[in-house]
Design an enzyme around this catalytic site. Structure first.
Site, mmCIF file in Angstrom:
data_model
loop_
_atom_site.group_PDB
_atom_site.id
_atom_site.type_symbol
_atom_site.label_atom_id
_atom_site.label_comp_id
_atom_site.label_asym_id
_atom_site.label_seq_id
_atom_site.Cartn_x
_atom_site.Cartn_y
_atom_site.Cartn_z
ATOM 1 N N ASP A 179 0.897 -1.154 0.000
ATOM 2 C CA ASP A 179 0.000 0.000 0.000
ATOM 3 C C ASP A 179 0.933 1.201 0.000
ATOM 4 O OD1 ASP A 179 -1.585 2.199 0.615
ATOM 5 O OD2 ASP A 179 -2.946 1.060 1.886
ATOM 6 N N HIS A 180 1.096 1.836 -1.175
ATOM 7 C CA HIS A 180 2.156 2.834 -1.287
ATOM 8 C C HIS A 180 1.945 4.029 -0.354
ATOM 9 C CE1 HIS A 180 -0.743 4.497 -4.264
ATOM 10 N NE2 HIS A 180 -0.249 5.652 -3.885
ATOM 11 N N HIS A 242 -6.071 2.540 1.355
ATOM 12 C CA HIS A 242 -5.371 3.739 1.836
ATOM 13 C C HIS A 242 -6.067 4.415 3.011
ATOM 14 C CE1 HIS A 242 -3.234 3.000 -1.764
ATOM 15 N NE2 HIS A 242 -3.992 3.700 -2.582
#
Length: 494
Positions: A179-180, A242
């Site tokens: 999950d950047h 996110h």
């Protein structure tokens, strides 16, 4: 967990794709440039296109063209990259790939360490993982790790099926679900702000905080991602991962140790305590939207439904706002408001913590509307922290006026500030899973989101319901107004 510079053969499936070119190759270059990656590494690019090593290396050099470092020979860096044409269904291709990896392992002395990165359509993940194991590519004297991009399934059942397929080939501690957002500097700063400052942690509860707001807005539309996005929407594309990850970090209790297992344990507790809606409650607590036409910077923009690959009668949400509750001792009664959307007024990701006012504020100035104390964590595009306080006005009156104390992370030398993918790749190669999502987190997030998604799938929305270049539908404002709150659209300089 190792502390020295890692040695590994990095195998990227989907090596000709957009993500690899925009994020992965520049991140590997930055790690190499910053001394976080020794010369003992090789990258194998795997994809269907019949490229050669020379074509692949030229593409890699193009991806790092904007980096100008006289100390790095780009040809020397690119020589570590090797291309391998590949058909996922052909087992002989796996055997050929295994032979190449073994050759590179010897040439670069990578001690048998293998990092597999799936940067491709998720419907191939299960087959690819199973074949890697059956053909012996996961059997090595060093470590073996797997990095998976989102989306991880499209609901709980599909995610569970995918997880079972991958777990048949890799153990949970070998799997790194990216999950950047968790690689972003200010998201990683949440834990430090909370747990390294005596100023905040004693106040971090329902006795002192009135509400918390998490916003992630974009000015762009779906652009060329219409076909994918129309099957996902903002709820599955942003909220399930996110937004809920940021909520877990902001709401978690202090872990007993700063280890991946202990931090993960506290995040999971938050997601377990997150109140799951009954289907009848969805409309009361969740707002969905889809952008229509509008004018931004003098440019007339089309509706979402006119986008490439989008159904002209699409029921897909490009905006979500919700009031969430966490049913535990720390947060009972405190609303967490989240919103995320495309084609909004400004690009910004931020977390706003609004503190309760004093029981009797003698310095309240009704004329100038004295503001509550706010702690704002600016994630992107601006990075920093702003603390909103009240102080005496510079005149003859004794009333107060809002002031801000700011830390601007943008003022740092951004050349030396790690980017999200760079940080996460570095963590993975060191065996640190802190900033990756565990299956327990994925499962709980999907279970929460599925209830909302099912209600929306069975009910046609009145779309479009907000203009491009605005802050979403009016119902999102009413969601807070009925509780006596409002969205705080504060920027770092305010």
């Amino acid at each position: 967990m190792t502390t020295n510079n890692p040695k590994a053969v990095i195998v990227i499936f989907g090596a000709t794709g957009d993500l690899a070119n925009r994020k992965l190759y520049p991140s590997i270059y930055r790690l190499y440039r910053n001394g976080k990656l020794s010369d003992n590494f090789a990258v194998v690019g795997v994809a269907r296109r019949p490229w050669t090593n020379d074509i692949f290396r030229d593409k890699v050099k193009e991806s790092i063209d904007n980096f100008d470092d006289p100390h790095i020979d780009k040809d020397e860096f690119a020589s570590h990259f090797h291309y391998n044409p590949f058909d996922i269904q052909d087992l002989e291709h796996y055997q050929a790939l295994d032979g190449l990896i073994k050759e590179l392992d010897t040439n670069y002395q990578t001690e048998g360490n293998r990092l597999f990165y799936f940067s491709m359509a998720p419907n191939f993940f299960g087959t690819l993982a199973a074949n890697l194991k059956s053909e012996g590519l996961t059997q090595t004297e060093g470590w073996t790790r797997l990095v998976i991009e989102k989306p991880f399934g499209h609901d709980f059942e599909s995610a569970q099926e995918l997880n079972e397929q991958i777990r048949a080939a890799f153990t949970e501690d070998q799997i790194y679900r990216i999950d950047h957002y968790l690689g972003k500097e200010m998201v990683q700063n949440i834990e430090v702000i909370r747990f390294a400052n005596a100023l905040f942690e004693p106040l971090w509860n329902n006795q002192h905080i009135s509400n918390i707001q998490i916003t992630s807005s974009e000015t762009l539309g779906v652009e060329e991602r219409g076909r994918y996005y129309d099957s996902a929407g903002a709820l599955k594309d942003m909220v399930q991962n996110h937004m809920l990850q940021m909520l877990a970090l902001i709401a978690m209790d202090m872990p007993i140790k700063l280890t991946p297992a202990e931090i993960r344990s506290e995040k999971v507790k938050v997601l377990r305590a997150l109140r799951v809606f009954d289907e009848k409650e969805v409309d009361e607590h969740v707002v969905r939207g889809q952008y229509g036409e509008g004018t931004v910077n003098g440019e007339q923009l089309p509706t979402y439904r006119e986008g490439h690959g989008v159904d002209p009668e699409s029921n897909t949400d490009t905006f979500v706002a919700a009031k969430l509750m966490i049913d535990n001792f720390r947060w009972a009664g405190v609303p967490f408001y989240i919103r995320t959307g495309k084609r909004m007024e400004k690009k910004a990701t931020k977390i706003v913590v609004e503190f309760k006012d004093l029981p009797m504020n003698l310095y309240y100035d009704k004329e100038h509307d004295t503001k509550p104390n706010l702690l704002v964590i600016h994630v992107q595009p601006d990075e920093g922290i702003t603390l909103h306080l009240n102080a005496k006005k510079g005149d003859y009156n004794a009333s107060s006026t809002p002031i801000t104390l700011s830390y601007d992370n943008n003022a740092k030398d951004k050349m030396n500030t790690p980017e999200a993918y760079e940080t996460l790749l570095n963590d993975c190669m060191h065996g640190d899973s802190t900033n990756f999502t565990h299956w327990d987190e994925v499962a709980l997030s999907w279970k929460f989101v599925d209830v909302i998604a099912n209600v929306w799938a069975n009910k046609k929305a009145n779309f479009p319901n907000y203009k491009s270049g605005t802050n979403g539908p009016e119902e999102a404002d009413l969601l807070l107004n009925k509780d006596g709150f409002e969205w705080w659209d504060v920027s770092p300089e305010e």
